[in-house]
Enzyme design. Structure first.
Site, PDB file in Angstrom:
ATOM      1  N   CYS A 124      14.730  -5.141   7.339  1.00 20.44           N
ATOM      2  CA  CYS A 124      15.270  -4.254   6.564  1.00 20.44           C
ATOM      3  C   CYS A 124      16.386  -3.159   7.086  1.00 20.44           C
ATOM      4  CB  CYS A 124      14.026  -3.189   5.837  1.00 20.44           C
ATOM      5  SG  CYS A 124      12.817  -4.353   4.914  1.00 20.44           S
ATOM      6  N   HIS A 265      16.778   3.374   2.793  1.00 18.88           N
ATOM      7  CA  HIS A 265      15.984   1.837   2.650  1.00 18.88           C
ATOM      8  C   HIS A 265      15.057   2.045   1.448  1.00 18.88           C
ATOM      9  CE1 HIS A 265      14.103  -1.889   2.824  1.00 18.88           C
ATOM     10  NE2 HIS A 265      13.059  -1.480   3.645  1.00 18.88           N
ATOM     11  N   ASN A 295      11.634  -3.716  -2.899  1.00 17.10           N
ATOM     12  CA  ASN A 295      12.205  -3.846  -1.531  1.00 17.10           C
ATOM     13  C   ASN A 295      12.896  -5.290  -1.409  1.00 17.10           C
ATOM     14  OD1 ASN A 295      12.894  -4.044   1.055  1.00 17.10           O
ATOM     15  ND2 ASN A 295      10.751  -3.281   1.674  1.00 17.10           N
TER      16      ASN A 295
HETATM   17  N1  COA Z   1      -3.157  -3.523  -6.410  1.00 14.72           N
HETATM   18  C1  COA Z   1      -4.192  -2.953  -6.354  1.00 14.72           C
HETATM   19  N2  COA Z   1      -4.966  -2.554  -5.264  1.00 14.72           N
HETATM   20  C2  COA Z   1      -4.562  -2.759  -4.101  1.00 14.72           C
HETATM   21  C3  COA Z   1      -3.220  -3.539  -4.199  1.00 14.72           C
HETATM   22  C4  COA Z   1      -2.536  -3.780  -5.323  1.00 14.72           C
HETATM   23  N3  COA Z   1      -1.484  -4.505  -5.298  1.00 14.72           N
HETATM   24  N4  COA Z   1      -2.988  -3.673  -2.676  1.00 14.72           N
HETATM   25  C5  COA Z   1      -4.154  -3.122  -2.001  1.00 14.72           C
HETATM   26  N5  COA Z   1      -4.838  -2.543  -2.885  1.00 14.72           N
HETATM   27  C6  COA Z   1      -6.246  -1.959  -2.508  1.00 14.72           C
HETATM   28  C7  COA Z   1      -6.565  -2.084  -1.088  1.00 14.72           C
HETATM   29  O1  COA Z   1      -7.192  -3.420  -0.963  1.00 14.72           O
HETATM   30  C8  COA Z   1      -7.508  -0.989  -0.819  1.00 14.72           C
HETATM   31  O2  COA Z   1      -8.652  -1.251  -1.629  1.00 14.72           O
HETATM   32  P1  COA Z   1      -9.997  -0.631  -0.617  1.00 14.72           P
HETATM   33  O3  COA Z   1      -9.760   0.620  -0.558  1.00 14.72           O
HETATM   34  O4  COA Z   1     -11.033  -1.114  -1.679  1.00 14.72           O
HETATM   35  O5  COA Z   1     -10.146  -1.469   0.628  1.00 14.72           O
HETATM   36  C9  COA Z   1      -6.685   0.199  -1.413  1.00 14.72           C
HETATM   37  O6  COA Z   1      -6.001  -0.553  -2.620  1.00 14.72           O
HETATM   38  C10 COA Z   1      -5.956   1.068  -0.960  1.00 14.72           C
HETATM   39  O7  COA Z   1      -5.240   0.078   0.053  1.00 14.72           O
HETATM   40  P2  COA Z   1      -4.301   0.674   0.952  1.00 14.72           P
HETATM   41  O8  COA Z   1      -3.587  -0.067   1.837  1.00 14.72           O
HETATM   42  O9  COA Z   1      -4.846   1.787   1.634  1.00 14.72           O
HETATM   43  O10 COA Z   1      -3.272   1.454   0.070  1.00 14.72           O
HETATM   44  P3  COA Z   1      -1.777   2.429   0.529  1.00 14.72           P
HETATM   45  O11 COA Z   1      -2.005   3.321  -0.076  1.00 14.72           O
HETATM   46  O12 COA Z   1      -1.741   2.182   1.996  1.00 14.72           O
HETATM   47  O13 COA Z   1      -0.638   1.520   0.047  1.00 14.72           O
HETATM   48  C11 COA Z   1       0.879   0.112   0.655  1.00 14.72           C
HETATM   49  C12 COA Z   1      -0.476  -0.094   0.228  1.00 14.72           C
HETATM   50  C13 COA Z   1       1.279  -1.691   1.036  1.00 14.72           C
HETATM   51  C14 COA Z   1       1.580  -0.196  -0.823  1.00 14.72           C
HETATM   52  C15 COA Z   1       1.388   0.749   1.678  1.00 14.72           C
HETATM   53  O14 COA Z   1       0.698   0.771   2.781  1.00 14.72           O
HETATM   54  C16 COA Z   1       2.837   0.562   1.824  1.00 14.72           C
HETATM   55  O15 COA Z   1       3.686   0.611   1.119  1.00 14.72           O
HETATM   56  N6  COA Z   1       3.169   0.257   3.368  1.00 14.72           N
HETATM   57  C17 COA Z   1       4.404   0.026   3.840  1.00 14.72           C
HETATM   58  C18 COA Z   1       4.961  -1.383   3.313  1.00 14.72           C
HETATM   59  C19 COA Z   1       6.401  -1.294   3.446  1.00 14.72           C
HETATM   60  O16 COA Z   1       7.053  -0.667   2.997  1.00 14.72           O
HETATM   61  N7  COA Z   1       6.831  -2.509   4.195  1.00 14.72           N
HETATM   62  C20 COA Z   1       8.135  -2.733   4.224  1.00 14.72           C
HETATM   63  C21 COA Z   1       8.653  -1.923   5.250  1.00 14.72           C
HETATM   64  S1  COA Z   1      10.530  -2.283   5.497  1.00 14.72           S
END
Ligand code: COA
Length: 339
Positions: A124, A265, A295
């Site tokens: 990215c 980004h 993204n």
């Molecule tokens: N829909 C519904 N629920 C979802 C889900 C989805 N698409 N994806 C994950 N969940 C659930 C998880 O399973 C978890 O459930 P649980 O509490 O029962 O285990 C809950 O939602 C919370 O998950 P969590 O991973 O803590 O959520 P989060 O707030 O951290 O959001 C991301 C997850 C992936 C959106 C976030 O971590 C993120 O954006 N990370 C960076 C990713 C990124 O930008 N990558 C590229 C970088 S260049």
């Protein structure tokens, strides 16, 4: 007997971006579409990421097609022929093939006869890294027209049964033309980049390279898809983008108050807002178009520049801060004056 050689050294000039092109494939994958594919819902995706839809390619359309379309858009706006380009740099993690470089395929598609170029892999942060390499080619005085493209077809490496990754990414490309600044123009000012391989397996595609070449097993165990520790990536992204941007502003004697537009980004709206908060950057100075594209990896920053231009928010004379974070880890921050 040795011959007389004269080094081809030119006077240093500044580099500036002279136009921005963009392309996103027309097919949309909305949050409602994803609700039918994995256990998720529109509200969760919008609240946690800010994403409402992504653009996806149809079968047979590759990264070079998107990159070439963005490059053509850029050339048309500038009113020049592809044959005038000196070099084409393509930042991507989803090249059409392992080799040849996607830059070669773009060169042929747009008819940039006589240009050279290569691909750059920094996930990215790829566009920011390629932008600096391109700027150095201009600043050296050796080149006067360098096309820098950020393009990815993330849908080609996503597991559409994994709700934690498939909701995040989309396909798209952006391209900018770098040329020498003239008269009192400033253009590209400064940058700080950093890579940190301790994060290598926090966001990656495990197979398909020399470590794990493709086998029936790598396919069966989904090793050709994006794997990510979302929470860890989120925290490092916010901390490092803010840290590098802060350091960059500081060493140029600036604060967030001096920045007219912040173009980060587009990985997650919450990452963008948390980074901006750390920098003391008010929301009205931030360009956010993640709702529309998701993204697009190397495509996000030039696509966001394009959005800002279309909305009339990016204007001549503005002090602009760019920041990126990606798999690797790779982190970058760039300061420029929009000419
Ligand atoms: N829909 C519904 N629920 C979802 C889900 C989805 N698409 N994806 C994950 N969940 C659930 C998880 O399973 C978890 O459930 P649980 O509490 O029962 O285990 C809950 O939602 C919370 O998950 P969590 O991973 O803590 O959520 P989060 O707030 O951290 O959001 C991301 C997850 C992936 C959106 C976030 O971590 C993120 O954006 N990370 C960076 C990713 C990124 O930008 N990558 C590229 C970088 S260049």
């Amino acid at each position: 007997m040795s011959v007389t050689l004269t080094p081809r050294i030119h006077a240093r000039v500044a580099a500036k971006i002279t136009c921005v092109g963009a392309y996103a494939p027309p097919r949309l994958l909305t949050n409602a579409d994803l609700e039918k594919m994995v256990t998720t819902n529109d509200q969760w995706i919008v609240e946690r990421t800010g994403i409402r839809q992504r653009h996806l390619v149809d079968a047979g359309v590759a990264t070079s097609d998107l990159a070439a379309a963005a490059a053509r858009d850029c050339l048309a706006q500038r009113g020049i022929q592809a044959s005038e380009l000196d070099a084409i740099l393509v930042a991507t993690v989803t090249p059409d093939m392992m080799f040849p470089a996607t830059a070669c395929l773009v060169q042929e598609k747009i008819g940039a006869v006589g240009a050279w170029g290569f691909d750059l892999s920094a996930a990215c942060s790829g566009f920011l890294y390629a932008l600096q390499v391109g700027a150095k080619l201009i600043e050296s005085g050796v080149h006067s027209k360098v096309m820098v493209i950020g393009a990815d077809v993330m849908s080609s490496i996503l597991d559409y049964t994994d709700r934690s990754t498939c909701i995040l990414f989309g396909d798209g490309a952006g391209a900018v033309l770098l040329e020498p600044a003239v008269a009192d123009e400033v253009g590209m000012v400064d940058f700080i980049h950093e890579i940190d391989g301790t994060g290598a397996t926090s966001l990656y595609m495990p197979a398909g390279g020399s470590l794990h070449p493709a086998t029936a097993e790598t396919v069966a165990t989904k090793m050709h898809f994006v794997h990510q520790e979302g929470g860890a990536v989120f925290k490092v992204a916010v901390r490092k983008m803010a840290e590098l941007s802060e350091a960059l502003l500081q060493r140029n004697g600036l604060t967030a108050a001096d920045v007219d537009l912040f173009i980060p980004h587009q990985a997650n709206k919450r990452i963008i807002l948390a980074t901006a908060e750390r920098l003391g950057m008010p929301e009205e100075k931030i360009v956010i178009n993640i709702g529309e594209y998701g993204n697009t990896t190397a495509g996000t920053i030039p696509l966001a520049m394009h959005t800002a231009l279309q909305e009339g928010r990016l204007k001549k004379g503005m002090t602009v801060l760019l920041a990126a974070f990606g798999g690797g880890y790779t982190i970058g921050s760039t300061l420029l004056r929009w000419e």
